[in-house]
Design an enzyme around this catalytic site. Structure first.
Site, PDB file in Angstrom:
ATOM      1  N   GLY A  49       0.842  -1.174   0.000  1.00  0.00           N
ATOM      2  CA  GLY A  49       0.000   0.000   0.000  1.00  0.00           C
ATOM      3  C   GLY A  49       0.883   1.231   0.000  1.00  0.00           C
ATOM      4  O   GLY A  49       2.071   1.155   0.341  1.00  0.00           O
ATOM      5  N   GLN A  54       3.499   9.824   1.248  1.00  0.00           N
ATOM      6  CA  GLN A  54       4.760   9.078   1.151  1.00  0.00           C
ATOM      7  C   GLN A  54       5.535   9.424  -0.114  1.00  0.00           C
ATOM      8  O   GLN A  54       6.720   9.129  -0.211  1.00  0.00           O
ATOM      9  CB  GLN A  54       4.492   7.568   1.197  1.00  0.00           C
ATOM     10  CG  GLN A  54       3.979   7.103   2.551  1.00  0.00           C
ATOM     11  CD  GLN A  54       3.786   5.608   2.583  1.00  0.00           C
ATOM     12  OE1 GLN A  54       2.760   5.103   2.158  1.00  0.00           O
ATOM     13  NE2 GLN A  54       4.790   4.885   3.052  1.00  0.00           N
ATOM     14  N   CYS A  98       6.758  -0.441   6.743  1.00  0.00           N
ATOM     15  CA  CYS A  98       6.351   0.776   6.041  1.00  0.00           C
ATOM     16  C   CYS A  98       7.493   1.236   5.146  1.00  0.00           C
ATOM     17  O   CYS A  98       8.647   1.266   5.572  1.00  0.00           O
ATOM     18  CB  CYS A  98       6.026   1.850   7.082  1.00  0.00           C
ATOM     19  SG  CYS A  98       5.469   3.394   6.362  1.00  0.00           S
ATOM     20  N   LEU A  99       7.151   1.598   3.902  1.00  0.00           N
ATOM     21  CA  LEU A  99       8.190   2.066   2.977  1.00  0.00           C
ATOM     22  C   LEU A  99       8.841   3.348   3.490  1.00  0.00           C
ATOM     23  O   LEU A  99       9.962   3.661   3.103  1.00  0.00           O
ATOM     24  CB  LEU A  99       7.585   2.311   1.590  1.00  0.00           C
ATOM     25  CG  LEU A  99       6.986   1.080   0.899  1.00  0.00           C
ATOM     26  CD1 LEU A  99       6.409   1.460  -0.453  1.00  0.00           C
ATOM     27  CD2 LEU A  99       8.009  -0.023   0.754  1.00  0.00           C
ATOM     28  N   HIS A 140      -3.509   1.504   8.432  1.00  0.00           N
ATOM     29  CA  HIS A 140      -2.114   1.964   8.336  1.00  0.00           C
ATOM     30  C   HIS A 140      -2.005   3.095   7.306  1.00  0.00           C
ATOM     31  O   HIS A 140      -1.395   4.132   7.568  1.00  0.00           O
ATOM     32  CB  HIS A 140      -1.236   0.763   7.952  1.00  0.00           C
ATOM     33  CG  HIS A 140       0.206   1.093   7.684  1.00  0.00           C
ATOM     34  ND1 HIS A 140       1.237   0.527   8.392  1.00  0.00           N
ATOM     35  CD2 HIS A 140       0.786   1.914   6.772  1.00  0.00           C
ATOM     36  CE1 HIS A 140       2.388   1.005   7.925  1.00  0.00           C
ATOM     37  NE2 HIS A 140       2.151   1.840   6.936  1.00  0.00           N
ATOM     38  N   GLU A 141      -2.625   2.878   6.128  1.00  0.00           N
ATOM     39  CA  GLU A 141      -2.535   3.891   5.066  1.00  0.00           C
ATOM     40  C   GLU A 141      -3.326   5.153   5.429  1.00  0.00           C
ATOM     41  O   GLU A 141      -2.879   6.271   5.156  1.00  0.00           O
ATOM     42  CB  GLU A 141      -3.026   3.323   3.729  1.00  0.00           C
ATOM     43  CG  GLU A 141      -2.236   2.132   3.198  1.00  0.00           C
ATOM     44  CD  GLU A 141      -0.745   2.373   3.106  1.00  0.00           C
ATOM     45  OE1 GLU A 141      -0.317   3.533   2.986  1.00  0.00           O
ATOM     46  OE2 GLU A 141       0.005   1.380   3.170  1.00  0.00           O
ATOM     47  N   HIS A 144      -1.452   7.507   7.549  1.00  0.00           N
ATOM     48  CA  HIS A 144      -0.518   8.384   6.816  1.00  0.00           C
ATOM     49  C   HIS A 144      -1.194   9.706   6.438  1.00  0.00           C
ATOM     50  O   HIS A 144      -0.554  10.748   6.392  1.00  0.00           O
ATOM     51  CB  HIS A 144      -0.035   7.714   5.526  1.00  0.00           C
ATOM     52  CG  HIS A 144       1.108   6.757   5.729  1.00  0.00           C
ATOM     53  ND1 HIS A 144       2.316   7.132   6.259  1.00  0.00           N
ATOM     54  CD2 HIS A 144       1.226   5.439   5.446  1.00  0.00           C
ATOM     55  CE1 HIS A 144       3.124   6.081   6.301  1.00  0.00           C
ATOM     56  NE2 HIS A 144       2.499   5.038   5.813  1.00  0.00           N
TER      57      HIS A 144
HETATM   58 ZN    ZN Z   1       3.322   3.162   5.736  1.00  0.00          ZN
END
Ligand code: ZN
Length: 186
Positions: A49, A54, A98-99, A140-141, A144
């Site tokens: 995701g 991000q 997480c990226l 989670h997304e 962000h």
């Molecule tokens: Zn993340």
């Protein structure tokens, strides 16, 4: 289409509350290109995701892989201006990655069942219920978009680890049934 640079923890863009996208702008080339760049970047970095902040765009949009069937082209889910309502008291714990927090993984407990209302990439209103791992990825997304990271929600810092150590010590235990969680990279 292009692969964008991923903002990592410490970058203020990850701590801002993202702006909603006006529904009439969703079909414009600008927003459609942003969504495509999010997809390209997510695949390039092997994420499940990705949220717009991000890739340095403080806007309320996220993309995620909706099904994980092997050898099939993944179905993508786009959520724009999403709203979440928690259903029930049950919680689930997963090891999240997480990226924007590369190389690390942590165990987070979140509501197990949620109702999601959002616009999709075609500016259509969508509403559905998600449970378990899918509900965790969405939360989670969506975090962000509120300037939050999963690391804020790790209850026990002993459950915060490098990926290598996760694979070596924790995933192994999982296979033996001692730890019931699944791994996921969002
Ligand atoms: Zn993340």
């Amino acid at each position: 289409m292009s692969i964008r640079k991923v903002a990592v923890m410490g970058n203020p863009v990850l701590r801002q509350v993202a702006k909603p996208i006006p529904p009439k702008e969703i079909l414009t080339p600008k927003v459609q290109e942003l969504l495509q760049d999010m997809v390209d970047t997510m695949f390039e970095y092997d994420g499940r995701g990705l949220a717009a902040p991000q890739i340095h765009e403080s806007l309320q949009a996220l993309v995620m892989i909706w099904d994980f069937e092997p050898e099939k082209k993944p179905t993508l889910l786009f959520l724009i201006n999403p709203e979440i309502k928690v259903l029930g008291d049950e919680k689930s714990s997963f090891w999240e990655g997480c990226l924007s927090v590369p190389g690390l993984r942590g165990k987070v407990s979140r509501p197990n069942k949620i109702q999601v209302t959002a616009l999709n990439q075609k500016a259509e209103k969508i509403e559905f219920v998600a449970e378990g791992f899918a509900a965790t990825v969405i939360q989670h997304e969506c975090d962000h978009l509120q300037g939050k990271l999963y690391v804020d929600k790790i209850e026990n810092m002993k459950d915060f680890t490098f990926n290598r150590e996760y694979s070596k010590f924790i995933a192994q235990e999982s296979l033996n049934g001692e730890i019931d969680d699944q791994a996921g990279e969002e």
